[in-house]
Design a protein around this motif. Structure first.
Motif, mmCIF file in Angstrom:
data_model
loop_
_atom_site.group_PDB
_atom_site.id
_atom_site.type_symbol
_atom_site.label_atom_id
_atom_site.label_comp_id
_atom_site.label_asym_id
_atom_site.label_seq_id
_atom_site.Cartn_x
_atom_site.Cartn_y
_atom_site.Cartn_z
ATOM 1 N N LEU A 20 0.838 -1.203 0.000
ATOM 2 C CA LEU A 20 0.000 0.000 0.000
ATOM 3 C C LEU A 20 0.872 1.250 0.000
ATOM 4 O O LEU A 20 1.697 1.433 0.903
ATOM 5 C CB LEU A 20 -0.895 0.009 1.253
ATOM 6 N N THR A 22 1.219 5.328 0.569
ATOM 7 C CA THR A 22 0.491 6.119 1.582
ATOM 8 C C THR A 22 0.631 7.640 1.444
ATOM 9 O O THR A 22 0.198 8.353 2.356
ATOM 10 C CB THR A 22 0.928 5.740 3.021
ATOM 11 N N ILE A 34 -5.559 3.177 6.268
ATOM 12 C CA ILE A 34 -4.464 2.202 6.426
ATOM 13 C C ILE A 34 -4.951 1.002 7.246
ATOM 14 O O ILE A 34 -4.655 -0.158 6.920
ATOM 15 C CB ILE A 34 -3.216 2.872 7.052
ATOM 16 N N ILE A 38 -5.120 -2.980 5.989
ATOM 17 C CA ILE A 38 -4.473 -4.109 6.686
ATOM 18 C C ILE A 38 -5.527 -5.103 7.184
ATOM 19 O O ILE A 38 -5.450 -6.308 6.932
ATOM 20 C CB ILE A 38 -3.642 -3.589 7.890
ATOM 21 N N TYR A 43 -3.656 -6.176 3.094
ATOM 22 C CA TYR A 43 -2.330 -5.590 2.824
ATOM 23 C C TYR A 43 -1.397 -5.894 3.995
ATOM 24 O O TYR A 43 -1.792 -5.820 5.159
ATOM 25 C CB TYR A 43 -2.431 -4.065 2.639
ATOM 26 N N ILE A 46 3.396 -1.826 3.938
ATOM 27 C CA ILE A 46 2.969 -0.422 3.997
ATOM 28 C C ILE A 46 4.180 0.452 3.674
ATOM 29 O O ILE A 46 5.205 0.384 4.363
ATOM 30 C CB ILE A 46 2.429 -0.064 5.410
ATOM 31 N N THR A 48 5.848 4.078 3.501
ATOM 32 C CA THR A 48 5.754 5.466 3.937
ATOM 33 C C THR A 48 7.109 6.131 3.758
ATOM 34 O O THR A 48 8.033 5.557 3.168
ATOM 35 C CB THR A 48 5.256 5.555 5.404
ATOM 36 N N VAL A 58 0.819 6.066 10.194
ATOM 37 C CA VAL A 58 1.173 4.657 9.970
ATOM 38 C C VAL A 58 1.329 3.946 11.325
ATOM 39 O O VAL A 58 0.818 2.841 11.530
ATOM 40 C CB VAL A 58 2.471 4.540 9.119
ATOM 41 N N ILE A 74 6.907 -2.873 7.321
ATOM 42 C CA ILE A 74 6.836 -1.414 7.365
ATOM 43 C C ILE A 74 8.098 -0.850 6.705
ATOM 44 O O ILE A 74 9.217 -1.172 7.098
ATOM 45 C CB ILE A 74 6.709 -0.908 8.825
ATOM 46 N N ARG A 234 -1.532 3.424 -4.201
ATOM 47 C CA ARG A 234 -2.140 4.051 -3.017
ATOM 48 C C ARG A 234 -3.645 4.173 -3.251
ATOM 49 O O ARG A 234 -4.068 4.552 -4.340
ATOM 50 C CB ARG A 234 -1.544 5.443 -2.839
#
Ligand SMILES: NC(=O)c1ccc[n+]([C@@H]2O[C@H](COP(=O)([O-])OP(=O)(O)OC[C@H]3O[C@@H](n4cnc5c(N)ncnc54)[C@H](OP(=O)(O)O)[C@@H]3O)[C@@H](O)[C@H]2O)c1
Length: 283
Positions: A20, A22, A34, A38, A43, A46, A48, A58, A74, A234
């Motif tokens: 994803l 963001t 978000i 998830i 997802y 993520i 960022t 996040v 992450i 996104r």
């Protein structure tokens, strides 16, 4: 949404083929989007960056989801203002504090800024931050082949991924292939041209979508997945989020792929004209 294809990375870890994006998912609505991605839509990756000014959102989403931290990947990115070794280490730590986690699954140098000439120093900081346990997988973003080769020559450590601009109007195919040759998984940013270009309205893409009974967005995600490119669309919409993962029940033909590749406009196709040798962000 089970069965998301995975790629092996050169450091022995792996990644889902779709994550994803963001940018602009921030504040309470961003957290909601978000969490939905998830919790409801499957997802696990993520993407960022400190520059997106949403590491807080996040982190809040991570705390609100019931999905265990160990199942999430992450990914954040080092800003241009922090290419000095000491600053880079501190920035990684600050970024972790903002998100409220104690390690990054993946962390990238956001832009090479070759005119500053400090990206090898920044890379050394990421290599060491991995040794310190702050990061599991290290990679880069917007690196051209010459930058990648310099990193590898000078440190002996090859980035696991390189996140680059890629959508049908700027397919970046040469750099995609160079990444693969070097053992780096390419990642596609702005796969739908953000809100800037009209790639989701493009007649060719629409025609291919109609033929397969899929949406234009799904055709673009599938084009990446079939090319072994990690893609991070996104979406703030739950429906679109689901759609963007639902690409594993059809296949583009070689002819479809050729047609999509033929939409490339070269340098003019970049969404914001951000050439990695010129573009500098010092946030
Ligand atoms: N490394 C870098 O330098 C860099 C640069 C740019 C971007 N990125 C990363 O790449 C991510 C994605 O790129 P992006 O944010 O620029 O934009 P993008 O993913 O190309 O496009 C997002 C737009 O597409 C729409 N959309 C999403 N799914 C859709 C669907 N199924 N049908 C119709 N419309 C759909 C979204 O609207 P809705 O919200 O309404 O769905 C939104 O307006 C970023 O968020 C960021 O994580 C990295």
């Amino acid at each position: 949404m089970g069965n998301i294809k995975r790629y092996a990375l050169n450091d022995g870890t792996g990644t889902p083929a779709i994550g994803l994006g963001t940018i602009s998912l921030k504040g309470a609505r961003g957290v909601g989007s978000i969490v939905t991605a998830i919790e409801e839509n499957g997802y696990r990756l993520i993407d960022t960056s400190t520059n997106y000014n949403n590491e807080g959102a996040v982190g809040e989403a991570i705390r609100r989801t019931t999905v265990p931290r160990g199942e999430l990947i992450i990914n954040s990115k080092l800003p241009g203002a922090a290419h000095d070794y000491d600053q880079a280490i501190r920035m990684i730590q600050e970024s972790l504090y903002r998100i409220g986690i104690d390690y990054f699954d993946k962390y990238l140098i956001h832009w090479p800024l070759p005119k500053q000439g400090k990206y090898v120093e920044a890379w050394q900081a990421l290599i060491d931050a991995r040794k310190f346990g702050l990061i599991k997988t290290i990679g880069v973003s917007n690196f051209l082949t010459e930058h990648l080769e310099k990193l590898i020559d000078e440190t002996g450590v090859t980035p696991a991924t390189n996140q680059i601009e890629r959508h049908p109007y700027f397919n970046n195919n040469e750099l995609v292939e160079d990444n693969k040759r070097l053992g780096i998984v390419p990642e596609a940013w702005s796969p739908f041209g953000r809100e800037i270009n009209d790639v989701l309205e493009n007649e060719t893409i629409r025609g291919i979508a109609e033929k397969h009974g899929k949406s234009p967005a799904q055709i673009i995600v599938r084009w990446n997945v079939q090319n072994d490119v990690l893609v991070i669309p996104r979406s703030s919409s739950s429906v679109h989020q689901r759609e963007n993962l639902d690409v594993f029940d059809f296949e583009l033909t070689d002819e479809d792929v050729k047609e999509i590749d033929s939409l490339d406009k070269g340098e003019e196709g970049r969404v914001e004209g951000q050439h990695p040798n010129e573009y500098e962000e010092f946030v």
